[in-house]
Motif scaffolding. Structure first.
Motif, short mmCIF file in Angstrom:
data_model
loop_
_atom_site.label_atom_id
_atom_site.label_comp_id
_atom_site.label_asym_id
_atom_site.label_seq_id
_atom_site.Cartn_x
_atom_site.Cartn_y
_atom_site.Cartn_z
N ASN A 130 0.84 -1.20 0.00
CA ASN A 130 0.00 0.00 0.00
C ASN A 130 0.87 1.25 0.00
N SER A 131 2.07 1.10 -0.56
CA SER A 131 3.02 2.20 -0.61
C SER A 131 2.81 3.04 -1.87
N PRO A 132 3.47 4.19 -1.95
CA PRO A 132 3.36 5.00 -3.17
C PRO A 132 3.92 4.30 -4.41
N PHE A 133 4.70 3.23 -4.21
CA PHE A 133 5.38 2.56 -5.33
C PHE A 133 4.69 1.28 -5.78
N PHE A 134 3.88 0.69 -4.90
CA PHE A 134 3.23 -0.58 -5.24
C PHE A 134 1.91 -0.67 -4.50
N HIS A 135 0.89 -1.20 -5.21
CA HIS A 135 -0.43 -1.26 -4.59
C HIS A 135 -1.13 -2.56 -4.99
N SER A 136 -1.59 -3.32 -3.98
CA SER A 136 -2.30 -4.57 -4.25
C SER A 136 -3.25 -4.91 -3.10
N PRO A 137 -4.57 -4.73 -3.31
CA PRO A 137 -5.53 -5.09 -2.27
C PRO A 137 -5.57 -6.59 -2.00
N TRP A 138 -5.23 -7.41 -3.01
CA TRP A 138 -5.27 -8.86 -2.82
C TRP A 138 -4.14 -9.33 -1.91
N ILE A 139 -2.95 -8.78 -2.10
CA ILE A 139 -1.86 -9.11 -1.18
C ILE A 139 -2.18 -8.58 0.21
N THR A 140 -2.83 -7.43 0.27
CA THR A 140 -3.27 -6.89 1.56
C THR A 140 -4.18 -7.88 2.26
N PHE A 141 -5.08 -8.52 1.50
CA PHE A 141 -5.99 -9.51 2.09
C PHE A 141 -5.22 -10.72 2.61
N VAL A 142 -4.21 -11.17 1.86
CA VAL A 142 -3.39 -12.30 2.32
C VAL A 142 -2.69 -11.93 3.63
N MET A 143 -2.18 -10.71 3.72
CA MET A 143 -1.54 -10.25 4.95
C MET A 143 -2.56 -10.20 6.10
N LEU A 144 -3.79 -9.84 5.75
CA LEU A 144 -4.85 -9.80 6.76
C LEU A 144 -5.14 -11.20 7.29
N LEU A 145 -5.09 -12.20 6.40
CA LEU A 145 -5.28 -13.59 6.83
C LEU A 145 -4.16 -14.02 7.78
N ILE A 146 -2.93 -13.61 7.48
CA ILE A 146 -1.80 -13.95 8.36
C ILE A 146 -1.99 -13.31 9.73
N ILE A 147 -2.49 -12.08 9.73
CA ILE A 147 -2.77 -11.42 11.01
C ILE A 147 -3.86 -12.17 11.77
N GLY A 148 -4.86 -12.67 11.04
CA GLY A 148 -5.92 -13.46 11.68
C GLY A 148 -5.36 -14.72 12.32
N VAL A 149 -4.45 -15.40 11.61
CA VAL A 149 -3.80 -16.59 12.17
C VAL A 149 -2.99 -16.21 13.41
N ALA A 150 -2.26 -15.10 13.31
CA ALA A 150 -1.44 -14.63 14.44
C ALA A 150 -2.31 -14.36 15.67
N GLN A 151 -3.44 -13.68 15.45
CA GLN A 151 -4.34 -13.40 16.57
C GLN A 151 -4.92 -14.69 17.15
N GLY A 152 -5.15 -15.67 16.27
CA GLY A 152 -5.64 -16.97 16.73
C GLY A 152 -4.64 -17.67 17.63
N LEU A 153 -3.36 -17.44 17.41
CA LEU A 153 -2.33 -18.01 18.27
C LEU A 153 -2.18 -17.22 19.56
N ILE A 154 -2.26 -15.90 19.46
CA ILE A 154 -2.00 -15.03 20.61
C ILE A 154 -3.13 -15.04 21.62
N ASN A 155 -4.38 -14.89 21.16
CA ASN A 155 -5.49 -14.65 22.08
C ASN A 155 -5.74 -15.76 23.10
N PRO A 156 -5.92 -17.04 22.68
CA PRO A 156 -6.16 -18.07 23.70
C PRO A 156 -4.97 -18.27 24.63
N ALA A 157 -3.74 -18.15 24.08
CA ALA A 157 -2.55 -18.28 24.92
C ALA A 157 -2.49 -17.15 25.94
N GLY A 158 -2.81 -15.93 25.47
CA GLY A 158 -2.80 -14.78 26.37
C GLY A 158 -3.86 -14.89 27.46
N GLU A 159 -5.07 -15.34 27.08
CA GLU A 159 -6.14 -15.49 28.06
C GLU A 159 -5.79 -16.57 29.09
#
Length: 415
Positions: A92-121
């Motif tokens: 999402n920089s001034p040099f490159f733009h891709s909403p689809w790669i952004t979505f893939v990164m969002l999925l990785i964040i979802g996986v990360a949160q899935g690991l963090i939240n139950p362990a944290g609780e």
């Protein structure tokens, strides 16, 4: 009392605060991003996929938290977030733009949160005591609401025009929180863990959750949680739509400052702001009051006030009554959130805390579904029907929780 909490608890609250204050500038508006970049219909599908992936990752993360430990999963999740946020910055920089790669990164964040939240609780339960849990959960809830309020206010102004700058700030903050997790959090899993391959597989996970599903007290308590979460998600579903339809241009007198015209969306924003202010201003004093008293009766009163407040919001057409109802539901929220979490921590199996806390996340997913489905039958039963439905949900939350806690409650609290 905050200084008396375990260092892990203080660190976890700080890390969550820093993460959400920046994350709230972006994630509440991510649907707008995908709608603008792709389309509204596809945006809905993409976000639904993300919710499902995060839920599944959370279930597996809860299983792993009971095998390999809390800190390892939390650190792994934080570093996955660093990688994903860097990816979002780059695409999402001034040099490159891709909403689809952004979505893939969002999925990785979802996986990360899935690991963090139950362990944290699970970690919070490990290092807390029955005496300080209400205060711990109240302070955590206060910090989350304050960070979200600040983040949403800033994001609302800068998200569209300064997305790259916000993502860059989020990446920097993710590096900070990863470092804080690595340096401040200590491992709290005390049991001897299984390390053979089968314990990490899906069959082992299903066996683990099979044991959780046989805990009928916990299942009944979970159903009670689903009922109260279904009320919570009426705000962003039926109530938001109802206010938008019923209030086109409400003229509100400001005394010597004249008048102001408000539509339904603006009124919803005001009610949400009032709710958040109640949480921010009164969490600590109510937490101190709640900590010294019996948890169950306070939780039931909280459920009742919460449902009554939302039931009034389902049909009221007067701004003063809506504000009063918001105050009522806010007090109910302040009463039930820390007490329900405290009781939940007491009834889970100590050897499967990660799995139990991950499964508890289902209350949010099903609550969202019921909140969405209510839009389908709301036109059929009308405002007062929805009000009665909200009261029914409140009664169900009390009944199922009470039945779950009826047997052996004193014995459970003595753990």
């Amino acid at each position: 009392m905050f200084r008396e909490l375990h260092p892990n608890i203080r660190a976890r609250i700080l890390i969550q605060f820093l993460s959400k204050i920046i994350g709230s500038m972006i994630f509440p508006f991510i649907a707008i991003y995908f709608s603008m970049e792709i389309s509204s219909s596809i945006a809905g599908i993409l976000l639904m996929i993300n919710v499902i992936i995060q839920f599944l990752a959370g279930m597996y993360g809860g299983h792993l938290a009971d095998i390999i430990g809390r800190k390892k999963l939390m650190v792994t999740g934080e570093f996955l977030k660093v990688i994903a946020f860097l990816g979002m910055v780059l695409c999402n920089s001034p040099f490159f733009h891709s909403p689809w790669i952004t979505f893939v990164m969002l999925l990785i964040i979802g996986v990360a949160q899935g690991l963090i939240n139950p362990a944290g609780e699970a970690m919070l339960i490990d290092v807390s005591t029955p005496e300080n849990r209400s205060f711990m959960y109240s302070v955590s809830y206060w910090a989350n609401n304050l960070s979200m309020m600040i983040g949403i206010m800033v994001g609302g102004w800068f998200f569209v025009d300064y997305l790259f700058s916000l993502l860059l700030a989020l990446f920097i903050m993710s590096c900070v929180t990863a470092w804080l997790t690595l340096s401040l959090i200590s491992e709290t899993l005390q049991q001897n863990t299984l390390t053979h391959k089968e314990s990490f597989g899906l069959i082992s996970m299903f066996k683990n959750y099979g044991q959780v599903l046989h805990d009928y007290r916990f299942l009944l308590y979970t159903i009670g949680g689903i009922a109260v979460m279904s009320i919570e998600f009426q705000r962003s579903n039926y109530i938001s739509v109802r206010l938008a339809e019923d209030f086109q241009a409400l003229l509100v007198s400001l005394g010597p400052f004249g008048h102001i015209s408000l539509n339904g969306v603006q009124i919803l924003s005001i009610l949400t702001a009032v709710n958040t202010l109640f949480i921010v201003l009164f969490t600590v004093p109510i937490a101190k009051w709640v900590t010294k008293r019996a948890q169950q009766p306070i939780m039931y009163v909280g459920f009742a006030l919460f449902s009554i407040g939302f039931a009034i919001c389902a049909f009221a057409i007067n701004l003063s009554i809506l504000l009063l109802a918001t105050a009522i539901l806010s007090i109910g929220e302040l009463l039930y959130v820390p007490t329900r979490q405290t009781i939940l921590a007491a009834i889970v199996d100590d050897n499967k805390r990660g799995a139990y806390m991950a499964f508890n996340g289902i209350i949010f997913q099903i609550g969202k579904m019921i909140g969405s489905i209510s839009l389908v039958f709301a036109p059929i039963i009308g405002k007062f029907g929805m009000s009665a439905f909200t009261i029914l949900l409140g009664m169900l939350s009390i009944v199922f929780s009470a039945v779950a806690l009826k047997t052996g409650w004193k014995k459970v609290l003595a753990k």
